[in-house]
Design a protein around this motif. Sequence first.
Motif, PDB file in Angstrom:
ATOM      1  N   GLU A 658      46.035  58.988  63.997  1.00 15.56           N
ATOM      2  CA  GLU A 658      45.121  59.633  63.019  1.00 15.56           C
ATOM      3  C   GLU A 658      45.486  59.233  61.604  1.00 15.56           C
ATOM      4  OE1 GLU A 658      45.476  63.745  63.781  1.00 15.56           O
ATOM      5  OE2 GLU A 658      44.252  63.718  65.619  1.00 15.56           O
ATOM      6  N   ARG A 659      46.776  59.249  61.284  1.00 20.38           N
ATOM      7  CA  ARG A 659      47.207  58.902  59.922  1.00 20.38           C
ATOM      8  C   ARG A 659      46.860  57.455  59.622  1.00 20.38           C
ATOM      9  NH1 ARG A 659      53.448  59.447  58.397  1.00 20.38           N
ATOM     10  NH2 ARG A 659      53.532  57.507  59.606  1.00 20.38           N
ATOM     11  N   SER A 660      47.027  56.579  60.629  1.00 15.97           N
ATOM     12  CA  SER A 660      46.695  55.168  60.388  1.00 15.97           C
ATOM     13  C   SER A 660      45.206  55.006  60.130  1.00 15.97           C
ATOM     14  CB  SER A 660      47.125  54.331  61.596  1.00 15.97           C
ATOM     15  OG  SER A 660      46.773  52.976  61.410  1.00 15.97           O
ATOM     16  N   ALA A 661      44.369  55.740  60.907  1.00 17.36           N
ATOM     17  CA  ALA A 661      42.926  55.643  60.701  1.00 17.36           C
ATOM     18  C   ALA A 661      42.542  56.189  59.322  1.00 17.36           C
ATOM     19  CB  ALA A 661      42.199  56.390  61.819  1.00 17.36           C
ATOM     20  N   VAL A 662      43.126  57.355  58.987  1.00 16.05           N
ATOM     21  CA  VAL A 662      42.835  57.942  57.664  1.00 16.05           C
ATOM     22  C   VAL A 662      43.314  57.023  56.566  1.00 16.05           C
ATOM     23  CG1 VAL A 662      43.377  59.863  56.120  1.00 16.05           C
ATOM     24  CG2 VAL A 662      42.824  60.296  58.521  1.00 16.05           C
ATOM     25  N   PHE A 663      44.513  56.455  56.747  1.00 15.91           N
ATOM     26  CA  PHE A 663      45.042  55.565  55.715  1.00 15.91           C
ATOM     27  C   PHE A 663      44.134  54.371  55.501  1.00 15.91           C
ATOM     28  CE2 PHE A 663      47.458  51.775  54.661  1.00 15.91           C
ATOM     29  CZ  PHE A 663      48.029  52.155  53.457  1.00 15.91           C
ATOM     30  N   ASP A 664      43.714  53.735  56.614  1.00 18.03           N
ATOM     31  CA  ASP A 664      42.848  52.568  56.451  1.00 18.03           C
ATOM     32  C   ASP A 664      41.554  52.948  55.746  1.00 18.03           C
ATOM     33  OD1 ASP A 664      44.725  51.050  57.709  1.00 18.03           O
ATOM     34  OD2 ASP A 664      43.792  51.184  59.706  1.00 18.03           O
ATOM     35  N   ARG A 665      40.996  54.092  56.116  1.00 17.73           N
ATOM     36  CA  ARG A 665      39.729  54.509  55.499  1.00 17.73           C
ATOM     37  C   ARG A 665      39.921  54.832  54.025  1.00 17.73           C
ATOM     38  NH1 ARG A 665      38.795  57.899  58.934  1.00 17.73           N
ATOM     39  NH2 ARG A 665      39.552  59.791  57.888  1.00 17.73           N
ATOM     40  N   GLU A 666      40.967  55.601  53.740  1.00 19.33           N
ATOM     41  CA  GLU A 666      41.208  55.999  52.340  1.00 19.33           C
ATOM     42  C   GLU A 666      41.654  54.807  51.515  1.00 19.33           C
ATOM     43  OE1 GLU A 666      44.026  59.118  52.442  1.00 19.33           O
ATOM     44  OE2 GLU A 666      42.566  60.652  53.071  1.00 19.33           O
ATOM     45  N   TRP A 667      42.415  53.887  52.119  1.00 14.00           N
ATOM     46  CA  TRP A 667      42.877  52.736  51.340  1.00 14.00           C
ATOM     47  C   TRP A 667      41.707  51.879  50.895  1.00 14.00           C
ATOM     48  CZ3 TRP A 667      42.850  47.412  51.422  1.00 14.00           C
ATOM     49  CH2 TRP A 667      43.810  46.784  50.610  1.00 14.00           C
ATOM     50  N   LEU A 668      40.755  51.647  51.785  1.00 13.80           N
ATOM     51  CA  LEU A 668      39.578  50.865  51.406  1.00 13.80           C
ATOM     52  C   LEU A 668      38.763  51.611  50.350  1.00 13.80           C
ATOM     53  CD1 LEU A 668      38.464  49.539  54.916  1.00 13.80           C
ATOM     54  CD2 LEU A 668      39.556  48.240  53.077  1.00 13.80           C
ATOM     55  N   GLN A 669      38.654  52.927  50.515  1.00 10.97           N
ATOM     56  CA  GLN A 669      37.879  53.712  49.539  1.00 10.97           C
ATOM     57  C   GLN A 669      38.542  53.673  48.171  1.00 10.97           C
ATOM     58  OE1 GLN A 669      37.269  57.734  50.781  1.00 10.97           O
ATOM     59  NE2 GLN A 669      36.095  58.295  48.943  1.00 10.97           N
ATOM     60  N   ASP A 672      38.035  50.246  46.536  1.00 10.09           N
ATOM     61  CA  ASP A 672      36.702  50.119  45.922  1.00 10.09           C
ATOM     62  C   ASP A 672      36.620  50.923  44.629  1.00 10.09           C
ATOM     63  OD1 ASP A 672      35.986  48.522  48.016  1.00 10.09           O
ATOM     64  OD2 ASP A 672      35.014  50.136  49.167  1.00 10.09           O
ATOM     65  N   ASP A 673      37.173  52.128  44.659  1.00  5.78           N
ATOM     66  CA  ASP A 673      37.119  52.999  43.475  1.00  5.78           C
ATOM     67  C   ASP A 673      37.895  52.377  42.321  1.00  5.78           C
ATOM     68  OD1 ASP A 673      36.459  55.406  42.080  1.00  5.78           O
ATOM     69  OD2 ASP A 673      38.530  56.059  42.376  1.00  5.78           O
ATOM     70  N   LEU A 674      39.087  51.871  42.577  1.00  4.36           N
ATOM     71  CA  LEU A 674      39.900  51.274  41.516  1.00  4.36           C
ATOM     72  C   LEU A 674      39.253  50.008  40.969  1.00  4.36           C
ATOM     73  CD1 LEU A 674      43.507  51.746  42.945  1.00  4.36           C
ATOM     74  CD2 LEU A 674      42.409  52.997  41.094  1.00  4.36           C
ATOM     75  N   GLN A 675      38.641  49.220  41.819  1.00  4.14           N
ATOM     76  CA  GLN A 675      37.943  48.033  41.324  1.00  4.14           C
ATOM     77  C   GLN A 675      36.788  48.416  40.407  1.00  4.14           C
ATOM     78  OE1 GLN A 675      36.919  45.987  44.939  1.00  4.14           O
ATOM     79  NE2 GLN A 675      38.903  44.914  45.090  1.00  4.14           N
ATOM     80  N   GLY A 676      36.058  49.499  40.773  1.00  2.30           N
ATOM     81  CA  GLY A 676      34.973  49.977  39.904  1.00  2.30           C
ATOM     82  C   GLY A 676      35.501  50.483  38.576  1.00  2.30           C
ATOM     83  N   GLN A 677      36.600  51.221  38.615  1.00  2.00           N
ATOM     84  CA  GLN A 677      37.190  51.736  37.374  1.00  2.00           C
ATOM     85  C   GLN A 677      37.683  50.596  36.500  1.00  2.00           C
ATOM     86  OE1 GLN A 677      40.185  54.710  38.098  1.00  2.00           O
ATOM     87  NE2 GLN A 677      38.914  55.841  39.562  1.00  2.00           N
TER      88      GLN A 677
END
Length: 939
Positions: A658-669, A672-677
């Motif tokens: 679960e942590r790996s799935a959450v990490f992958d999802r949150e890491w990509l998010q 994207d957010d940091l690139q936009g900022q």
Amino acid sequence: MFHLQSLELLHWDYCQRLTLPLDGAIITVAGPNGSGKTTLLDAMRTLLGLDCSGGRNYKTYARHANADSAWLRATVDNRPRNRQSSNRPFARCLLYSDVVTLVCRIDRNGGDWTRRYIMVEGDVSIEQLIERNDKDWLGIDNWRKRLEGAGLSRAIAKVLALEQGQTDRLCEYNPKELLRLVFDVFGDQEVLDRYDEARNHQRQLSLEVEAAERELSHGKAQRAELDSRVNLFRQYELKCQERETLATEVVPVLASHESRKALASKLRALHNQRLQSAEDRRQHAQVKADLLQRLQDQTHAAARVEELEAQVRTARQLQEDAREAERPVEALVKRADELQGLAVVEGDGEKLTLRIAELSEHKQKLSTQWQRLQDQRDDAQRAYDALKGQRQAPPPPDVQRFRRVLDDAGIAHHLIADIIEITDEKWRAAAEGVLRGSRWVVVLDKATQEAQAMALAERERFRHYIVADAEEAPAKPVSDSLLAVLKFSAPAPRWLLRQLASIRRVPSTEAGVKLGGEWITPDAYHRDNRGGRSVWVDPGQHQFGAAAIAGRRQSIEARLTQLDEEMTRLVRDQAFFDRQLQDARKSAEGHTAAAELLQHAATFEEARRQLPSLKHARAEAGERWQRAETQLKHAVIAQTNAQHAYHQTQDKLRHLEERSAVFDREWLQRLDDLQGQAEMSRVVRQQFPARWRSPAHLANLLNHYRNATQATFRAEAVERELNEGSWETDGTVVEQLTLMNANVMRQEDELNQRKASNEAASIAVANARDRYTDVLRATVKRYRKNIIELGHLAGVEVNAELPHLEGDDTVLRQAELRVAFNFDGKGSIGLNDGEASGGQQVIKSLILLVGLMKDDESTGGFVFIDEPFAHLDVRNIQLVGHFLRSTRAQYVLTTPITHNVEVFEPADVTLVTAKKPKGARWAPPIGVLQRRVPTEFTP
């Protein structure tokens, strides 16, 4: 000064109309007390514009006559003061005849009285004056001014206003007052006026200088205020400029810099997280391998448990079979032992009877014991049944009863036993032991109901504490305290919380002794400042929390098991003794145990031979069963541990996935957010001017403000200062300050001019003061000469110490005229030192008084003296009379008719008054006695 020649009264007090001659040097008014002597003097005082004596006034006398008007008329001498001079007393009033008539007219004006005055040339009657126009009559102020011009100065007016018995008032003056009086009488009024005018002018200039200084100070204060306002205005401009700079430049630039810096840090952290995720994936593979191993361990443990369970069942069955085989053989052996015991006493009837009695008694005891155990079991069963469905152990009956009393009275409360939960079962015994004495303490929800609750507790004789001082338990107590293993759901007494917080939890008594202080062990051995003791409580008495119910149930269940075992044993014993009793009774009836033993001897012998082998077989089967049970228990524990390890590993694997799935999802998010900022930050930064983006400018901002937060705080502080501070926002204050500077310069010039004028006025005052001082010296010398000459006439040595006069106002104000008198060569006495007799006091005052009227150039003046001879003996009366005759003043004296006849010896005219008869409207006429050969009186 003028002399009085006649006095006419019309409707004055109780006098209807009368005319009295006053053309003598000494006029004595004699009469009994209350006959109108003072009334006559008050008439003269009123005519001269003076105040009446004794707090009376002219209105009192006018009312007594009960007429619409009252008149006072006198003729006075207006001849020149001496033959060499043509200066007449009333020349200033343009009256040049030898006789002048002075008139006072008192008219009723509604409910009040008013007086008016007039002076005319010649001897004019009242009837002639009635026809005069109203404009010819004068008010009291103008009248006094005209008489003052005729010589009746304010000082003489004070002397004429002396009341009865105060003839010696002048000698009571202090030296400073006497000097002032002398100058008022003798001083050159023109010199005094010029001095006063110069001094007033200089004082006015001084006031103008002070006013100019105040105006200059005020102007300077206004200039300082304007200067302060200008400073505030300039500060306000700087604050506004700083606010604008902070809002448009500093905060945005620093915020952009910090955001870009934070973005870079977040990107590095994101990269590091990506590197860490690889480690997590490697850990995930290892956990999968561990999970497979745990599954195999769990399978092996389950197989082992099944194997051991089969062995336990087999061992239990073998043990039960051995017991079944042993039981009948054991019964035969017991029967043989019973018969042998009975056979011993069969031949003896007495022993047999005793044996029956002992067996009956023992059977009865066993029955009693069984009944007692049955009662105990019933109580334990009821207690066990009472715990069914309960989450908490019930309180004692007395506590339940008192709680109902509090509920009926509307007093909200709770018990300590209701609010405490023990969170660590390891320390239950310790907590239950410490809290045993406090479990039924009542805690009130409202402290205001403490008195009411205690009154109810007194009435019910409630033995537990009532507490109103309560508080919530601390959120984070000391970790090793007993309080740390307790959970409170409501406020508790403050003293209980302190007690629990002070008790330390130690693993053993040895550790507690090393620690010191107050401590407790898990087995409830408690040590406090009094020593150590065990506070262990039976689990069946546990009270706190839901676990206490389980403990109680287990304790009661153990008790029930124990009682059941004891009751089973008693039943077996009862059966054994019952059989022995029956056998004994059969023996008594003729049946013998020996015969039965002989009959079954072979059976009993076989049973005795087989019983040891059967017991041994049962014991071995039991041991095998116990070993199998122990192995099974360990196997079950191992199986449980394997299952627990498997589930833990399974949970760990699931958590990692679960942590790996959450990490992958949150890491990509986040990526994207940091690139936009980052893109937005670049756009914002490009909008700043190039100078703002320069490293030097940015370093300067960071050095000054540190960061954007501090810059924001500074912007908020500036905004707060602008909103809450007292600022000057009017830009015209700069012009106002320029104008005020010019105004202050003009005021300084005016002040310098006024100071120059004041300096010139000071010189003029000094000149006038010198002239005034010269006149004052001459006046004092003149008065000193007068009182020394009058002292010679009276046979008294008079000395006057000339005052020290200098050209200084302070010295002049403090100047004194000290006069000393020497009567009969008995030594010098002062003005009012208390050493003179009554006659000497009178002579002292008369010398001082007549000295004011004595003029080398002319004679004149008159004096009203009310009872000058009061309290004087014959000798002093003669001395005073001799002195009066030796002067050239005119005296109007009063004396009671009861006085010594010597008082009439110096009088030229004696006026005799009489009391008004009771019921009469008017007083009797005043009698007039005049010497046939009058004393020469040349005015």
